[in-house]
Scaffold this motif. Structure first.
Motif, PDB file in Angstrom:
ATOM      1  N   MET A   1       0.845  -1.177   0.000  1.00  0.00           N
ATOM      2  CA  MET A   1       0.000   0.000   0.000  1.00  0.00           C
ATOM      3  C   MET A   1       0.892   1.242   0.000  1.00  0.00           C
ATOM      4  N   ASN A   2       0.422   2.265  -0.639  1.00  0.00           N
ATOM      5  CA  ASN A   2       1.143   3.529  -0.757  1.00  0.00           C
ATOM      6  C   ASN A   2       1.312   4.176   0.622  1.00  0.00           C
ATOM      7  N   LEU A   3       2.476   4.732   0.889  1.00  0.00           N
ATOM      8  CA  LEU A   3       2.747   5.356   2.190  1.00  0.00           C
ATOM      9  C   LEU A   3       1.795   6.519   2.463  1.00  0.00           C
ATOM     10  N   ASN A   4       1.494   7.315   1.429  1.00  0.00           N
ATOM     11  CA  ASN A   4       0.553   8.433   1.616  1.00  0.00           C
ATOM     12  C   ASN A   4      -0.828   7.928   2.013  1.00  0.00           C
ATOM     13  N   LEU A   5      -1.257   6.828   1.415  1.00  0.00           N
ATOM     14  CA  LEU A   5      -2.558   6.254   1.743  1.00  0.00           C
ATOM     15  C   LEU A   5      -2.578   5.715   3.173  1.00  0.00           C
ATOM     16  N   ILE A   6      -1.498   5.097   3.574  1.00  0.00           N
ATOM     17  CA  ILE A   6      -1.396   4.587   4.948  1.00  0.00           C
ATOM     18  C   ILE A   6      -1.462   5.747   5.939  1.00  0.00           C
ATOM     19  N   LEU A   7      -0.683   6.795   5.682  1.00  0.00           N
ATOM     20  CA  LEU A   7      -0.698   7.955   6.582  1.00  0.00           C
ATOM     21  C   LEU A   7      -2.081   8.600   6.639  1.00  0.00           C
ATOM     22  N   PHE A   8      -2.718   8.726   5.484  1.00  0.00           N
ATOM     23  CA  PHE A   8      -4.057   9.320   5.458  1.00  0.00           C
ATOM     24  C   PHE A   8      -5.043   8.481   6.260  1.00  0.00           C
ATOM     25  N   ALA A   9      -5.030   7.170   6.069  1.00  0.00           N
ATOM     26  CA  ALA A   9      -5.970   6.293   6.774  1.00  0.00           C
ATOM     27  C   ALA A   9      -5.748   6.349   8.285  1.00  0.00           C
ATOM     28  N   VAL A  10      -4.498   6.327   8.699  1.00  0.00           N
ATOM     29  CA  VAL A  10      -4.199   6.363  10.134  1.00  0.00           C
ATOM     30  C   VAL A  10      -4.566   7.724  10.729  1.00  0.00           C
ATOM     31  N   LEU A  11      -4.179   8.796  10.069  1.00  0.00           N
ATOM     32  CA  LEU A  11      -4.502  10.135  10.591  1.00  0.00           C
ATOM     33  C   LEU A  11      -6.008  10.385  10.598  1.00  0.00           C
ATOM     34  N   PHE A  12      -6.694   9.955   9.559  1.00  0.00           N
ATOM     35  CA  PHE A  12      -8.151  10.106   9.516  1.00  0.00           C
ATOM     36  C   PHE A  12      -8.801   9.335  10.657  1.00  0.00           C
ATOM     37  N   SER A  13      -8.370   8.093  10.872  1.00  0.00           N
ATOM     38  CA  SER A  13      -8.928   7.276  11.952  1.00  0.00           C
ATOM     39  C   SER A  13      -8.655   7.890  13.314  1.00  0.00           C
TER      40      SER A  13
END
Length: 111
Positions: A1-13
């Motif tokens: 998975m893309n690092l930006n997507l991982i960061l977005f999902a974690v920060l959003f959660s």
């Protein structure tokens, strides 16, 4: 998975978890209802940070892609929450109706 997507999902959660905790602190949401939402977003964080965990459960449950499994589980959780809220609203409606009737009887007795 893309690092930006991982960061977005974690920060959003994390933002959603903070928002839910804020609502609980302000007593706008009861803790027993907030627990379901908190658990859902904690699971999202776990699946995001440990991608092998999501792949394992996807294969175990027989889904073709992880996104299908996540979407199906999210829809199921939302349906359960909606049914639970419907039951709660129905119970409160009955209680409100009974309360209005009792208040009307008391008003008639006072007059």
């Amino acid at each position: 998975m893309n690092l930006n997507l991982i960061l977005f999902a974690v920060l959003f959660s994390i933002c959603i978890i903070i928002f839910i905790l804020h609502l609980v602190a302000k007593e706008r949401v009861n803790i027993k209802y907030a627990i379901v939402w908190l658990l859902m977003f904690i699971i999202i964080i776990i699946f995001t940070l440990i991608p092998g965990c999501l792949a394992f459960f996807t294969n175990l449950l027989g889904f073709q892609t992880p996104s299908n499994m996540v979407l199906t589980i999210m829809i199921a959780v939302l349906v359960i929450i909606n049914i639970t809220n419907t039951v709660i609203n129905s119970d409160q409606d009955k209680k409100i109706r009974l309360l209005v009737q009792e208040v009307s009887i008391l008003k008639n007795k006072i007059k």
